[in-house]
Design an enzyme around this catalytic site. Structure first.
Site, PDB file in Angstrom:
ATOM      1  CG  HIS A  56      -2.394  -0.657   1.528  1.00 37.93           C
ATOM      2  ND1 HIS A  56      -3.139  -1.018   2.558  1.00 37.93           N
ATOM      3  CD2 HIS A  56      -2.204  -2.367   0.309  1.00 37.93           C
ATOM      4  CE1 HIS A  56      -4.004  -1.663   1.864  1.00 37.93           C
ATOM      5  NE2 HIS A  56      -3.157  -2.752   0.976  1.00 37.93           N
ATOM      6  CD  GLU A  58      -2.255   3.666   3.375  1.00 36.45           C
ATOM      7  OE1 GLU A  58      -1.314   3.571   1.917  1.00 36.45           O
ATOM      8  OE2 GLU A  58      -2.772   4.068   4.204  1.00 36.45           O
ATOM      9  CB  CYS A  86      -6.618  -0.430   4.585  1.00 43.37           C
ATOM     10  SG  CYS A  86      -5.074  -1.127   4.898  1.00 43.37           S
ATOM     11  CB  CYS A  89      -1.951   1.436   6.284  1.00 42.01           C
ATOM     12  SG  CYS A  89      -1.522   0.938   4.709  1.00 42.01           S
TER      13      CYS A  89
END
Length: 152
Positions: A56, A58, A86, A89
């Site tokens: 992801h 992040e 999410c 993260c």
């Protein structure tokens, strides 16, 4: 939201990373890590490209910032991301000790900050960053909406 003197948003930089991710066929989410008014790391989603469900924006930006700093902690750093993180993260943000989180669009389906499990509310959460939501939410939502509309 707390008022900050001399505040400069880096959300446009995160949006540029999201646009680049979308152009690669990834879900258009982008993130930048900032320290003292300077971007130290940037990333967009790369889960498909890297065949890695943890890639992801992040997480990739946190990894790059930690590598540049030579530390697993990002104390005094800010993270800008176009979509509400999410749970995975959010946990990474806490573990890295990110000082402030700025995010754009809310994520009612998979968010982990204001939606769903609300990771920073748990007593097991060792560090809670300051959170500022809704930063450039309109453009971030439009990127996601357009991306998924093209695929339907």
């Amino acid at each position: 939201m707390k008022e900050q003197r001399g505040f400069r948003s880096f959300m446009e930089d995160a949006l540029n990373e999201a646009r680049a991710a979308g152009a690669r066929g990834e879900v258009p989410v982008g993130a930048v890590v900032v320290r003292d008014g300077r971007i130290v790391a940037r990333a967009g989603n790369r889960t498909r490209e890297l065949c890695d469900p943890t890639a992801h924006a992040e997480v990739l930006a946190i990894r790059a910032a930690c590598a540049a700093l030579g530390s697993e902690r990002l104390q005094g750093h800010d993270l800008y991301v176009t979509l509400e993180p999410c749970p995975m993260c959010a946990a990474a943000l806490s573990a890295a000790r990110v000082a402030r989180l700025y995010y754009g669009a809310a994520d009612p389906k998979s968010g982990g900050i204001a939606q769903g499990p609300r990771i920073f509310s748990h007593p097991q959460c060792h560090h809670v960053p300051e959170v500022y939501d809704g930063i450039a939410a309109g453009p971030a939502e439009a990127l996601l909406r357009d991306f998924f509309a093209e695929r339907r």
